[in-house]
Design a protein around this motif. Sequence first.
Motif, PDB file in Angstrom:
ATOM      1  N   LYS A  41       0.828  -1.208   0.000  1.00 30.01           N
ATOM      2  CA  LYS A  41       0.000   0.000   0.000  1.00 30.01           C
ATOM      3  C   LYS A  41       0.863   1.259   0.000  1.00 30.01           C
ATOM      4  O   LYS A  41       0.528   2.250  -0.655  1.00 30.01           O
ATOM      5  CB  LYS A  41      -0.950  -0.007   1.194  1.00 30.01           C
ATOM      6  CG  LYS A  41      -2.083  -0.990   1.030  1.00 30.01           C
ATOM      7  CD  LYS A  41      -3.019  -0.979   2.213  1.00 30.01           C
ATOM      8  CE  LYS A  41      -4.117  -2.020   2.004  1.00 30.01           C
ATOM      9  NZ  LYS A  41      -4.986  -2.149   3.158  1.00 30.01           N
ATOM     10  N   PHE A  42       1.964   1.225   0.722  1.00 30.01           N
ATOM     11  CA  PHE A  42       2.895   2.358   0.744  1.00 30.01           C
ATOM     12  C   PHE A  42       3.409   2.651  -0.667  1.00 30.01           C
ATOM     13  O   PHE A  42       3.389   3.800  -1.124  1.00 30.01           O
ATOM     14  CB  PHE A  42       4.073   2.054   1.688  1.00 30.01           C
ATOM     15  CG  PHE A  42       5.208   3.029   1.577  1.00 30.01           C
ATOM     16  CD1 PHE A  42       5.132   4.270   2.182  1.00 30.01           C
ATOM     17  CD2 PHE A  42       6.343   2.704   0.849  1.00 30.01           C
ATOM     18  CE1 PHE A  42       6.182   5.181   2.081  1.00 30.01           C
ATOM     19  CE2 PHE A  42       7.389   3.600   0.733  1.00 30.01           C
ATOM     20  CZ  PHE A  42       7.311   4.845   1.355  1.00 30.01           C
ATOM     21  N   ARG A  49      15.769   7.168   1.682  1.00 30.61           N
ATOM     22  CA  ARG A  49      16.333   5.945   2.227  1.00 30.61           C
ATOM     23  C   ARG A  49      15.469   5.281   3.293  1.00 30.61           C
ATOM     24  O   ARG A  49      15.328   4.067   3.312  1.00 30.61           O
ATOM     25  CB  ARG A  49      17.727   6.240   2.777  1.00 30.61           C
ATOM     26  CG  ARG A  49      18.408   5.019   3.320  1.00 30.61           C
ATOM     27  CD  ARG A  49      19.795   5.334   3.810  1.00 30.61           C
ATOM     28  NE  ARG A  49      20.309   4.197   4.527  1.00 30.61           N
ATOM     29  CZ  ARG A  49      21.470   3.654   4.312  1.00 30.61           C
ATOM     30  NH1 ARG A  49      22.251   4.154   3.393  1.00 30.61           N
ATOM     31  NH2 ARG A  49      21.861   2.618   5.007  1.00 30.61           N
ATOM     32  N   PHE A  50      14.883   6.047   4.187  1.00 34.18           N
ATOM     33  CA  PHE A  50      14.150   5.459   5.309  1.00 34.18           C
ATOM     34  C   PHE A  50      12.639   5.656   5.220  1.00 34.18           C
ATOM     35  O   PHE A  50      11.931   5.517   6.207  1.00 34.18           O
ATOM     36  CB  PHE A  50      14.672   6.039   6.635  1.00 34.18           C
ATOM     37  CG  PHE A  50      16.109   5.702   6.890  1.00 34.18           C
ATOM     38  CD1 PHE A  50      16.492   4.407   7.174  1.00 34.18           C
ATOM     39  CD2 PHE A  50      17.087   6.693   6.836  1.00 34.18           C
ATOM     40  CE1 PHE A  50      17.816   4.088   7.405  1.00 34.18           C
ATOM     41  CE2 PHE A  50      18.411   6.378   7.068  1.00 34.18           C
ATOM     42  CZ  PHE A  50      18.780   5.075   7.346  1.00 34.18           C
ATOM     43  N   ALA A  51      12.130   5.982   4.037  1.00 30.68           N
ATOM     44  CA  ALA A  51      10.698   6.279   3.894  1.00 30.68           C
ATOM     45  C   ALA A  51       9.832   5.080   4.301  1.00 30.68           C
ATOM     46  O   ALA A  51       8.869   5.237   5.066  1.00 30.68           O
ATOM     47  CB  ALA A  51      10.383   6.706   2.465  1.00 30.68           C
ATOM     48  N   TYR A 110       7.377   4.799   7.552  1.00 28.54           N
ATOM     49  CA  TYR A 110       5.952   4.543   7.328  1.00 28.54           C
ATOM     50  C   TYR A 110       5.509   3.328   8.139  1.00 28.54           C
ATOM     51  O   TYR A 110       4.498   3.380   8.846  1.00 28.54           O
ATOM     52  CB  TYR A 110       5.681   4.325   5.837  1.00 28.54           C
ATOM     53  CG  TYR A 110       4.285   3.833   5.559  1.00 28.54           C
ATOM     54  CD1 TYR A 110       3.200   4.704   5.605  1.00 28.54           C
ATOM     55  CD2 TYR A 110       4.041   2.496   5.276  1.00 28.54           C
ATOM     56  CE1 TYR A 110       1.914   4.250   5.366  1.00 28.54           C
ATOM     57  CE2 TYR A 110       2.759   2.035   5.038  1.00 28.54           C
ATOM     58  CZ  TYR A 110       1.699   2.917   5.082  1.00 28.54           C
ATOM     59  OH  TYR A 110       0.433   2.457   4.855  1.00 28.54           O
ATOM     60  N   LEU A 111       6.238   2.229   8.026  1.00 24.49           N
ATOM     61  CA  LEU A 111       5.861   1.012   8.757  1.00 24.49           C
ATOM     62  C   LEU A 111       5.929   1.245  10.266  1.00 24.49           C
ATOM     63  O   LEU A 111       5.076   0.765  11.013  1.00 24.49           O
ATOM     64  CB  LEU A 111       6.746  -0.161   8.344  1.00 24.49           C
ATOM     65  CG  LEU A 111       6.550  -0.681   6.919  1.00 24.49           C
ATOM     66  CD1 LEU A 111       7.575  -1.759   6.592  1.00 24.49           C
ATOM     67  CD2 LEU A 111       5.137  -1.197   6.710  1.00 24.49           C
ATOM     68  N   PRO A 153       7.215  -2.887  14.459  1.00 27.71           N
ATOM     69  CA  PRO A 153       8.552  -2.708  15.030  1.00 27.71           C
ATOM     70  C   PRO A 153       9.646  -3.092  14.020  1.00 27.71           C
ATOM     71  O   PRO A 153       9.421  -3.887  13.107  1.00 27.71           O
ATOM     72  CB  PRO A 153       8.554  -3.639  16.242  1.00 27.71           C
ATOM     73  CG  PRO A 153       7.467  -4.622  15.998  1.00 27.71           C
ATOM     74  CD  PRO A 153       6.469  -3.965  15.100  1.00 27.71           C
ATOM     75  N   VAL A 154      10.827  -2.528  14.207  1.00 26.93           N
ATOM     76  CA  VAL A 154      11.955  -2.763  13.301  1.00 26.93           C
ATOM     77  C   VAL A 154      12.281  -4.250  13.168  1.00 26.93           C
ATOM     78  O   VAL A 154      12.488  -4.730  12.047  1.00 26.93           O
ATOM     79  CB  VAL A 154      13.192  -1.939  13.736  1.00 26.93           C
ATOM     80  CG1 VAL A 154      14.439  -2.351  12.974  1.00 26.93           C
ATOM     81  CG2 VAL A 154      12.918  -0.446  13.547  1.00 26.93           C
TER      82      VAL A 154
END
Length: 190
Positions: free
Chosen positions: A121-122, A161-163, A167-168, A174-175
């Motif tokens: 979805k992202f 880079r971290f988009a 978002y998640l 969690p990572v």
Amino acid sequence: MRFSSQFLDELRARLPVSEVVGRRVKLRKTGSEWKGLSPFNKEKTPSFCVNDQKMAWFDFSSGKNGNIYDFLMLTEGLSFPEAVERLASEAGMALPKVSHEDEERDKRRRTLNDVVELAAKFFETALAGRNGAKARGYLADRGLDPATQVKFRIGYSPNERFALKEYLGGEGVPVPMQIVASMLSTSNVT
């Protein structure tokens, strides 16, 4: 619930396809097969075949085919576990016991599928957004109209880079779960 292939094979062996399909489709024996009118299309000439030896059915008018589980899922809208449970009940077979480990594995698999769905979805949203204009133009030049893009869930990865990680994370993932779902590599954690 997860079923072993041995359990599913034994259940299929106990219930002939012609018996399961015959409850919904009027079948007539012709040689080694059974024939009837398609349950998926209105037709006057039978194009629906059932073969008990192959444990399969074929609907030549719609192109659909499968086994007893597929038939119940398509004709009655059941999920796979519901179809298995119903057929096991009809065959007098007890459902296999589910261990705690199996439940945990299924729960984790569902959770990972949820993470992958969020990521999809992202990317779809990124393609539809302002930053995805160039990518949409590229896709149009390649002959992929917007309907095709939506149908195949084509997305766009922004040049940030971290988009996806952010978002998640904002969605409560969690990572460590992002890493397990292969949405993030350990080199991208920091």
